[in-house]
Design a protein around this motif. Structure first.
Motif, PDB file in Angstrom:
ATOM      1  N   ALA A  85      30.971  50.715  39.106  1.00  0.00           N
ATOM      2  CA  ALA A  85      30.484  50.530  40.480  1.00  0.00           C
ATOM      3  C   ALA A  85      30.922  49.170  41.024  1.00  0.00           C
ATOM      4  O   ALA A  85      31.329  49.066  42.191  1.00  0.00           O
ATOM      5  CB  ALA A  85      28.964  50.666  40.514  1.00  0.00           C
ATOM      6  N   ILE A  86      30.855  48.145  40.197  1.00  0.00           N
ATOM      7  CA  ILE A  86      31.291  46.808  40.617  1.00  0.00           C
ATOM      8  C   ILE A  86      32.784  46.828  40.948  1.00  0.00           C
ATOM      9  O   ILE A  86      33.216  46.210  41.932  1.00  0.00           O
ATOM     10  CB  ILE A  86      30.989  45.761  39.523  1.00  0.00           C
ATOM     11  CG1 ILE A  86      29.492  45.591  39.325  1.00  0.00           C
ATOM     12  CG2 ILE A  86      31.670  44.430  39.817  1.00  0.00           C
ATOM     13  CD1 ILE A  86      28.766  44.909  40.459  1.00  0.00           C
ATOM     14  N   GLN A  87      33.582  47.553  40.177  1.00  0.00           N
ATOM     15  CA  GLN A  87      35.017  47.655  40.452  1.00  0.00           C
ATOM     16  C   GLN A  87      35.268  48.341  41.793  1.00  0.00           C
ATOM     17  O   GLN A  87      36.147  47.938  42.559  1.00  0.00           O
ATOM     18  CB  GLN A  87      35.725  48.415  39.332  1.00  0.00           C
ATOM     19  CG  GLN A  87      35.792  47.642  38.041  1.00  0.00           C
ATOM     20  CD  GLN A  87      36.337  48.470  36.892  1.00  0.00           C
ATOM     21  OE1 GLN A  87      36.446  49.691  36.989  1.00  0.00           O
ATOM     22  NE2 GLN A  87      36.673  47.807  35.797  1.00  0.00           N
ATOM     23  N   VAL A  88      34.502  49.370  42.085  1.00  0.00           N
ATOM     24  CA  VAL A  88      34.635  50.074  43.355  1.00  0.00           C
ATOM     25  C   VAL A  88      34.310  49.129  44.511  1.00  0.00           C
ATOM     26  O   VAL A  88      35.016  49.085  45.521  1.00  0.00           O
ATOM     27  CB  VAL A  88      33.736  51.333  43.393  1.00  0.00           C
ATOM     28  CG1 VAL A  88      33.684  51.935  44.794  1.00  0.00           C
ATOM     29  CG2 VAL A  88      34.224  52.363  42.383  1.00  0.00           C
ATOM     30  N   ILE A  89      33.253  48.365  44.346  1.00  0.00           N
ATOM     31  CA  ILE A  89      32.872  47.383  45.377  1.00  0.00           C
ATOM     32  C   ILE A  89      33.984  46.354  45.562  1.00  0.00           C
ATOM     33  O   ILE A  89      34.335  46.011  46.692  1.00  0.00           O
ATOM     34  CB  ILE A  89      31.552  46.681  44.991  1.00  0.00           C
ATOM     35  CG1 ILE A  89      30.393  47.667  45.046  1.00  0.00           C
ATOM     36  CG2 ILE A  89      31.284  45.491  45.907  1.00  0.00           C
ATOM     37  CD1 ILE A  89      29.117  47.130  44.417  1.00  0.00           C
ATOM     38  N   GLU A  90      34.532  45.875  44.463  1.00  0.00           N
ATOM     39  CA  GLU A  90      35.601  44.874  44.538  1.00  0.00           C
ATOM     40  C   GLU A  90      36.802  45.422  45.313  1.00  0.00           C
ATOM     41  O   GLU A  90      37.363  44.732  46.163  1.00  0.00           O
ATOM     42  CB  GLU A  90      36.018  44.458  43.127  1.00  0.00           C
ATOM     43  CG  GLU A  90      37.024  43.339  43.100  1.00  0.00           C
ATOM     44  CD  GLU A  90      37.344  42.875  41.682  1.00  0.00           C
ATOM     45  OE1 GLU A  90      37.851  41.743  41.570  1.00  0.00           O
ATOM     46  OE2 GLU A  90      37.104  43.624  40.730  1.00  0.00           O
ATOM     47  N   GLU A  91      37.188  46.656  45.046  1.00  0.00           N
ATOM     48  CA  GLU A  91      38.307  47.265  45.764  1.00  0.00           C
ATOM     49  C   GLU A  91      37.988  47.415  47.253  1.00  0.00           C
ATOM     50  O   GLU A  91      38.838  47.163  48.105  1.00  0.00           O
ATOM     51  CB  GLU A  91      38.661  48.630  45.158  1.00  0.00           C
ATOM     52  CG  GLU A  91      39.348  48.529  43.814  1.00  0.00           C
ATOM     53  CD  GLU A  91      40.649  47.741  43.868  1.00  0.00           C
ATOM     54  OE1 GLU A  91      41.465  47.962  44.793  1.00  0.00           O
ATOM     55  OE2 GLU A  91      40.848  46.895  42.976  1.00  0.00           O
ATOM     56  N   LYS A  92      36.775  47.812  47.543  1.00  0.00           N
ATOM     57  CA  LYS A  92      36.370  47.978  48.939  1.00  0.00           C
ATOM     58  C   LYS A  92      36.421  46.647  49.685  1.00  0.00           C
ATOM     59  O   LYS A  92      36.870  46.567  50.828  1.00  0.00           O
ATOM     60  CB  LYS A  92      34.959  48.567  48.984  1.00  0.00           C
ATOM     61  CG  LYS A  92      34.523  49.009  50.348  1.00  0.00           C
ATOM     62  CD  LYS A  92      33.201  49.756  50.284  1.00  0.00           C
ATOM     63  CE  LYS A  92      32.834  50.308  51.630  1.00  0.00           C
ATOM     64  NZ  LYS A  92      31.622  51.133  51.570  1.00  0.00           N
ATOM     65  N   ILE A  93      35.978  45.577  49.041  1.00  0.00           N
ATOM     66  CA  ILE A  93      36.014  44.252  49.654  1.00  0.00           C
ATOM     67  C   ILE A  93      37.455  43.802  49.876  1.00  0.00           C
ATOM     68  O   ILE A  93      37.784  43.255  50.938  1.00  0.00           O
ATOM     69  CB  ILE A  93      35.234  43.241  48.779  1.00  0.00           C
ATOM     70  CG1 ILE A  93      33.740  43.548  48.839  1.00  0.00           C
ATOM     71  CG2 ILE A  93      35.519  41.808  49.222  1.00  0.00           C
ATOM     72  CD1 ILE A  93      32.892  42.768  47.844  1.00  0.00           C
ATOM     73  N   LYS A  94      38.315  44.058  48.904  1.00  0.00           N
ATOM     74  CA  LYS A  94      39.722  43.686  49.045  1.00  0.00           C
ATOM     75  C   LYS A  94      40.361  44.404  50.243  1.00  0.00           C
ATOM     76  O   LYS A  94      41.136  43.810  50.980  1.00  0.00           O
ATOM     77  CB  LYS A  94      40.504  44.019  47.767  1.00  0.00           C
ATOM     78  CG  LYS A  94      40.242  43.064  46.642  1.00  0.00           C
ATOM     79  CD  LYS A  94      41.017  43.463  45.400  1.00  0.00           C
ATOM     80  CE  LYS A  94      40.692  42.571  44.225  1.00  0.00           C
ATOM     81  NZ  LYS A  94      41.375  42.992  42.996  1.00  0.00           N
TER      82      LYS A  94
END
Length: 98
Positions: A85-94
């Protein structure tokens, strides 16, 4: 349950030779509340971070980053898919930055 934010503010406070009883009133709280924040048993309000950064002569963004990281960790720490989930958030922020 220590938090990164709590450890950091305690380290900064002790480094400046400040006591809980000196810092807490500046944040309009009692020493017990600040002690709990340092121990990760309570969260500081986000809007208090700029004042705390000023008191502790710290970078506001560094404190806010640790505060946010602790918030996210608290949400996902017991989740099997927390890291994903944290990885998904990181991609979304990028993607938002582009």
């Amino acid at each position: 349950m220590d938090t990164q934010f709590g450890i950091m503010i305690r380290t900064l406070r002790v480094g400046l030779n400040l006591y809980l009883r000196q810092v807490a009133p500046l944040l309009q709280m009692d020493t017990a509340q600040l002690s709990k924040i340092e121990k990760g048993q309570r969260q500081l309000k986000r809007e208090q971070i700029p004042l705390l950064a000023s008191i502790l002569k710290a970078d506001q963004n560094d404190l806010l980053t640790l505060w946010l990281a602790d918030q996210l960790y608290e949400i996902v720490k017991d989740e099997k898919l927390g890291s994903k989930a944290i990885q998904v958030i990181e991609e979304k922020i990028k993607k938002r930055k582009h």
